[in-house]
Write an enzyme that holds these catalytic residues in place. Structure first.
Site, PDB file in Angstrom:
ATOM      1  N   HIS A   1       9.745  -0.845  -4.225  1.00 21.92           N
ATOM      2  CA  HIS A   1       9.986   0.190  -5.235  1.00 21.92           C
ATOM      3  C   HIS A   1       9.979   1.618  -4.689  1.00 21.92           C
ATOM      4  CE1 HIS A   1       5.907   1.926  -6.291  1.00 21.92           C
ATOM      5  NE2 HIS A   1       5.513   0.850  -5.645  1.00 21.92           N
TER       6      HIS A   1
ATOM      7  N   THR B   1       0.589  -2.856  -1.783  1.00 25.79           N
ATOM      8  CA  THR B   1      -0.856  -3.033  -1.916  1.00 25.79           C
ATOM      9  C   THR B   1      -1.282  -4.420  -1.451  1.00 25.79           C
ATOM     10  OG1 THR B   1      -0.949  -1.468  -3.756  1.00 25.79           O
ATOM     11  CG2 THR B   1      -2.763  -3.050  -3.572  1.00 25.79           C
TER      12      THR B   1
ATOM     13  N   THR C   1       4.743 -19.274  -6.819  1.00 28.26           N
ATOM     14  CA  THR C   1       6.203 -19.333  -6.907  1.00 28.26           C
ATOM     15  C   THR C   1       6.793 -17.961  -6.595  1.00 28.26           C
ATOM     16  OG1 THR C   1       6.039 -21.077  -8.545  1.00 28.26           O
ATOM     17  CG2 THR C   1       8.136 -19.903  -8.437  1.00 28.26           C
TER      18      THR C   1
ATOM     19  N   CYS D   1      -2.198   7.832  -7.287  1.00 33.94           N
ATOM     20  CA  CYS D   1      -3.504   7.307  -7.690  1.00 33.94           C
ATOM     21  C   CYS D   1      -4.523   8.414  -7.867  1.00 33.94           C
ATOM     22  CB  CYS D   1      -4.020   6.328  -6.655  1.00 33.94           C
ATOM     23  SG  CYS D   1      -2.710   5.496  -5.774  1.00 33.94           S
TER      24      CYS D   1
ATOM     25  N   GLN E   1       6.077   4.059   3.309  1.00 36.67           N
ATOM     26  CA  GLN E   1       6.842   5.295   3.132  1.00 36.67           C
ATOM     27  C   GLN E   1       7.900   5.492   4.212  1.00 36.67           C
ATOM     28  OE1 GLN E   1       7.017   7.389   0.664  1.00 36.67           O
ATOM     29  NE2 GLN E   1       5.238   6.720  -0.501  1.00 36.67           N
TER      30      GLN E   1
HETATM   31  C1  LIG Z   1       3.109   3.154  -2.543  1.00 39.95           C
HETATM   32  C2  LIG Z   1       2.352   2.879  -1.312  1.00 39.95           C
HETATM   33  C3  LIG Z   1       1.580   1.701  -1.174  1.00 39.95           C
HETATM   34  C4  LIG Z   1       1.430   0.706  -2.299  1.00 39.95           C
HETATM   35  O1  LIG Z   1       2.594  -0.025  -2.514  1.00 39.95           O
HETATM   36  P1  LIG Z   1       2.790  -0.757  -3.941  1.00 39.95           P
HETATM   37  O2  LIG Z   1       4.057  -1.526  -3.746  1.00 39.95           O
HETATM   38  O3  LIG Z   1       2.904   0.332  -4.957  1.00 39.95           O
HETATM   39  O4  LIG Z   1       1.620  -1.618  -4.150  1.00 39.95           O
HETATM   40  C5  LIG Z   1       0.916   1.496   0.006  1.00 39.95           C
HETATM   41  N1  LIG Z   1       0.992   2.373   1.017  1.00 39.95           N
HETATM   42  C6  LIG Z   1       1.720   3.504   0.931  1.00 39.95           C
HETATM   43  C7  LIG Z   1       1.768   4.425   2.089  1.00 39.95           C
HETATM   44  C8  LIG Z   1       2.409   3.797  -0.232  1.00 39.95           C
HETATM   45  O5  LIG Z   1       3.100   4.934  -0.324  1.00 39.95           O
END
Ligand SMILES: *Cc1c(COP(=O)(O)O)cnc(C)c1O
Length: 380
Positions: free
Chosen positions: A202, A73, A238, A326, A180
């Site tokens: 993650h 994000t 940091t 979301c 992704q």
């Molecule tokens: C999960 C995702 C994000 C957001 O990443 P976060 O590390 O959860 O903030 C952005 N773009 C895509 C395509 C995602 O699948």
């Protein structure tokens, strides 16, 4: 006890044991601030730069062009807002697509409220944004384009090479959200004509709350976090060292295991579809038939509404999703499926299964059998 099956890896993944192991010393022993000049700080700095080299190496970037962030994000926000602000004197027009992650869409909406103009390109029925549409949308005041690499809801891989080449010739900054795509498709920013690229830990069995933005050296950029001079003054604060170490470890493992992972996900996908075929239940795969991310399978079962299917699967211990994390929880149709203009019964019955490293083909089969059972039961 019933064994649950997690098929929502596009939302998030469990942390790999080797990642936990790699992180541990950086939570306990190596705690110096990488900006401190004493030996504690220097040790942290060294580890930080090693992790940067590792991740940069995997996407063939210059380590100096990798900026660590708090996740996908933030990387998306940085790229879009930071790229737009730096060029506001050149123009105010931005192009993105209607199937982007909300991190991109809402960053663009924020810019719209602040004097920029955004064109949202449509997608076709396979979830693909057309290169032709991009070519038609470009104007003399277009300063930035953001089109995702692989879609997180239906898995469609976008024609970003062709788009990038076209934009490069015109000197228009191009960002892609590759969150992704990382780990399931080899990524090389040396070969891809992109200026900025977002990744996140993650989604590839790393810890939550850490990601990175590849930010080409010559790309106009205005930072949005102000404070210390970390990350070459592009992102103050940091550094989240333990998580960054974990990210590097997760990325390395993903790179090593990529061919096996892809093969397994393809097999899981095929197993599920064969199961639906054999049972003769009506279904439709959403997305592109060839250009898709191997870990994402989005299927509609027109006889059963999305929410009903998800609830019934959950009762059986099977975790799937309606689209992005979301939008699930709300009954609203996902913006991606909406943009694809699917027929209503198809759009309102879409389920996203997304595979990960801990899944087995046997689990995919069990999950598919449950789906078949639910379709039979609820249709009756
Ligand atoms: C999960 C995702 C994000 C957001 O990443 P976060 O590390 O959860 O903030 C952005 N773009 C895509 C395509 C995602 O699948």
């Amino acid at each position: 006890m019933r064994e649950s099956i997690y098929l929502d890896h596009a939302a998030t993944t469990p942390v790999h044991p080797r990642v936990v192991e790699a992180m541990y010393p950086y939570l306990t022993q190596v705690y110096g601030n990488p900006s401190s000049v004493h030996s504690f700080g220097r040790e942290s700095r060294q580890a930080l730069e090693k992790a940067r080299d590792q991740i940069a190496g995997l996407i063939e970037a210059n380590p100096q062009e990798l900026v660590f962030t708090s996740g996908g994000t933030e990387a998306d926000n940085m790229a879009i807002i930071g790229g737009a602000l730096a060029q506001r004197e050149r123009g105010r027009h931005i192009i993105t697509s209607s199937i982007e992650h909300h991190a991109v869409l809402h960053a663009c909406e924020y810019l719209e409220k602040n004097g920029f103009e955004v064109t949202y390109l449509p997608a076709d029925k396979t979830g693909m944004v057309r290169v032709e549409d991009l070519k038609h949308a470009v104007r003399s005041d277009t300063i930035l384009v953001s089109i995702m690499y692989g879609n997180n809801e239906v898995g469609t891989i976008q024609p970003i090479e062709e788009m990038g080449r076209f934009l490069q010739e015109r000197g228009i900054v191009f960002h892609t959200d590759a969150v992704q795509t990382l780990g399931v498709l080899p990524i090389s920013v040396k070969e891809l004509p992109v200026d900025m690229l977002s990744i996140s830990a993650h989604k590839i069995n790393g810890p939550k709350g850490v990601g990175a933005l590849y930010l080409g050296k010559k790309v106009p950029f205005t930072p949005h976090l102000h404070g210390g001079s970390q990350e070459r003054k592009r992102r103050a604060g940091t550094e989240n060292l333990a998580s960054i170490i974990g990210f590097a470890e997760a990325a390395s493992i993903a790179q090593e295991e990529m061919p096996e992972r892809i093969a397994k996900y393809q097999q899981m996908r095929q197993t599920m579809l064969s199961c639906f075929d054999e049972a003769g239940i009506p279904y439709q795969v959403n997305g592109h038939s060839e250009k898709y991310l191997p870990h994402i399978l989005n299927v509609s079962f027109p006889d059963v509404k999305t929410e009903t299917m998800l609830m019934n699967l959950d009762l059986e211990g099977i975790a799937a999703a309606s689209g992005s994390a979301c939008t699930s929880g709300s009954l609203e149709l996902s913006h991606v499926l909406k943009a694809m203009c699917l027929d209503e019964p198809v759009a309102q019955s879409a389920i996203r299964f997304s595979f990960g490293i801990t899944n087995t083909v046997e689990e995919a089969e069990r999950a598919a059998r449950k789906v078949v059972e639910i379709v039979h039961r609820l249709k009756r």
